[in-house]
Design an enzyme around this catalytic site. Sequence first.
Site, PDB file in Angstrom:
ATOM      1  N   TYR A 106      11.632  -3.795  -7.208  1.00  0.00           N
ATOM      2  CA  TYR A 106      10.386  -3.642  -7.962  1.00  0.00           C
ATOM      3  C   TYR A 106       9.403  -2.628  -7.397  1.00  0.00           C
ATOM      4  O   TYR A 106       8.817  -1.852  -8.138  1.00  0.00           O
ATOM      5  CB  TYR A 106       9.690  -5.013  -8.069  1.00  0.00           C
ATOM      6  CG  TYR A 106       8.334  -4.980  -8.740  1.00  0.00           C
ATOM      7  CD1 TYR A 106       8.214  -4.661 -10.090  1.00  0.00           C
ATOM      8  CD2 TYR A 106       7.171  -5.268  -8.033  1.00  0.00           C
ATOM      9  CE1 TYR A 106       6.972  -4.630 -10.719  1.00  0.00           C
ATOM     10  CE2 TYR A 106       5.931  -5.244  -8.647  1.00  0.00           C
ATOM     11  CZ  TYR A 106       5.834  -4.922  -9.986  1.00  0.00           C
ATOM     12  OH  TYR A 106       4.618  -4.883 -10.605  1.00  0.00           O
ATOM     13  N   CYS A 109       0.851  -1.188   0.000  1.00  0.00           N
ATOM     14  CA  CYS A 109       0.000   0.000   0.000  1.00  0.00           C
ATOM     15  C   CYS A 109       0.887   1.238   0.000  1.00  0.00           C
ATOM     16  O   CYS A 109       2.100   1.145   0.156  1.00  0.00           O
ATOM     17  CB  CYS A 109      -0.906   0.025   1.234  1.00  0.00           C
ATOM     18  SG  CYS A 109      -2.039  -1.368   1.358  1.00  0.00           S
ATOM     19  N   ASN A 169       0.723   1.010   5.986  1.00  0.00           N
ATOM     20  CA  ASN A 169       1.400   0.229   4.958  1.00  0.00           C
ATOM     21  C   ASN A 169       2.164  -0.882   5.661  1.00  0.00           C
ATOM     22  O   ASN A 169       3.039  -0.610   6.480  1.00  0.00           O
ATOM     23  CB  ASN A 169       2.356   1.124   4.150  1.00  0.00           C
ATOM     24  CG  ASN A 169       3.281   0.347   3.234  1.00  0.00           C
ATOM     25  OD1 ASN A 169       4.404   0.758   3.002  1.00  0.00           O
ATOM     26  ND2 ASN A 169       2.825  -0.765   2.702  1.00  0.00           N
ATOM     27  N   GLY A 170       1.843  -2.125   5.338  1.00  0.00           N
ATOM     28  CA  GLY A 170       2.519  -3.242   5.973  1.00  0.00           C
ATOM     29  C   GLY A 170       1.545  -4.346   6.313  1.00  0.00           C
ATOM     30  O   GLY A 170       0.448  -4.443   5.753  1.00  0.00           O
ATOM     31  N   GLY A 198      -0.790   0.610  -4.946  1.00  0.00           N
ATOM     32  CA  GLY A 198      -2.100   0.039  -4.648  1.00  0.00           C
ATOM     33  C   GLY A 198      -3.154   0.595  -5.574  1.00  0.00           C
ATOM     34  O   GLY A 198      -3.334   1.808  -5.637  1.00  0.00           O
TER      35      GLY A 198
END
Length: 485
Positions: free
Chosen positions: A257, A16, A117-118, A42
Site C-alpha cells: 500500500y 513520512c 522517516n520511521g 504524508g
Amino acid sequence: MLTTHPFDDDKLREECGIFGVSGSDSAAALAALGLHALQHRGQEAAGITSFDGTLFHTHRAMGHVAGNFDRDDVIRALPGSIAVGHVRYSTTGETALRNVQPLYADLSTGGFAVAHNGNISNAMKLRRELVRRGSIFQSTSDTETIIHLVATSSYRTLLDRFIDALKQIEGAYSLIVTTPEGMIACRDPLGIRPLVMGRLDEAIIFASETVALDVCGATFERQVEPGELVIVQGSEIRSIKPFAPMAPRPCIFEWVYFSRPDSIAGDQSVYSVRKEIGAQLAIEAPVEADLVIPVPDSGVPAAIGYAQQSGIPFELGIIRSHYVGRTFIQPGDKVRHLGVKLKHNANRALIEGKRIVLIDDSIVRGTTSLKIVQMMRDAGAAEIHMRIASPPTRHSCFYGVDTPERAKLLAAKLDVGGMTDFIHADSLAFVSIDGLYKALGEAQRADIRPKYCDACFTGDYPTTLTDHDDTGPVDQFAMLAERVN
C-alpha cells in the site's frame, strides 16, 4: 468539517517521506518537486531546509506541498546547493508546527538539520535520560531525540557523534541530515524504512521512493543499504557501515500500500507486485462472480491481477472524484451523510443485478469496508464478495506507521467469519502470508528468518520495543503534549 475521503479514513497512514539534494543550484526547487511526488506519504505538513555555504534557511508549513512550496518567493528564500525536505504524517507527537520537519538545531559543530522517516521505539526512555542530563526539548517528536544524542555525545567529530547517536536508538529510521560539512543519508540496520539514491547531472539525490527521482529527472543509482551511511561532501561520496551486519527486514506494506505503484522498491516494480498479489488472491480465494471491482485507488493493481487470473471481467464500479478535498458540512447537518458521495460514487448501471468481487488492499477497523459494501448494496449488487490483498492486520506497527491500538483492529477481535458479518458481505477472504511472500518472489514465508517486516500481520517484531507494550502503540508524545499545552 467533514473529510470527504471515506475510503481513506480507515487506512494505515503512510509514515513520512524524505528527500535530499546535494550539489545543485536549484536544490530547494528540486526538493519541492520531490516532495510533490512523495505527498502520498504524508499530508499533514511539509518543510524544506537549505544551506548556502554559510547559513541555513528553513520554510515549514502545515498542509500540502502545493500551496506552500509552489511560490517563487518561498523557493528564493531557500538559497544554496544543498536542501533537505520532509512531508509528514505524525506517528509520534501532536500535529503542530514545532513538530514539522526538517528539525534544526545549532550544535557546537555548527547547524544540524534532520528529516526522518520511521519511528524510534525507545525515544521516550532516551528523552527522560536526556532531560535529566539537562537537555531542553523544543518539540514532542521522537526525531528530536537524535539531535540531543548528537549534541551530548562525547565523541569529537560530527560523524562519530552521529554514529554514536544511531547506536543508542531502537526502531526504524531513514534519515537525511544536512550539516556545514555536507549531507548524510542512512537507514536503520534492518532497512525497515526505504531510502534510495540517484543522480541528476552533478547532484546527488536521496528520496524515500524512486518516483521522486523520476519526477526530478534524476537517474536511480541504488538503494541506500540497511545500516549504511552515505556521506556527500562536495563531489566526494563515501559509504560506511558502522553496524554489525543483520538480515534485512524491509516493511512489506511498502509493496501492499505505502509506495506509489510507479515506484521500484527493493528492485521490484510495486505495480507488478500488487498485480501478482491479486493473482495469488484469485488462486487462494476463487468465487463465481460477474465483475471484479477495485476500491479506488489502492485496490486497482491487485484487482487487475485478480481479474486476469480468474478470467472475471475487470470494471470500474466505484468512480472517484479527484477534485474534492473537504466540505464544510457541520456534523449535525442533515445532509452530512451525503458528503461521502462527493468523493466516491457507485457506478449503478454497471453494478445492478451483478455478482461482484470487491478488491481492497487491507482492512483496519472495518468501518471503510462496511461503507463500501453498503454502497454496493444500495446500487443493487446481487452478491458482494470482498477480497483483501494483504493478510489480516492483527497487530499494531511501532516503526513509523500510524496504526490503531490493537483493540481497535477488526482482525484482532474477530475471525474471518465474524469480520464477514461485521461488514455485511456475502463472503470475505484475505491473501495468506505465504501468498504475499510468493507475490514478492519467495516460495513462502520463512519461519525462522523472514525476509520482510510483517509484524502487523504476524506479530513478529524484528526489534525490541522499549516504549511500548503488547496491547498497541502508546502515543506518549501526544500525552506529553497534552500536559505541556
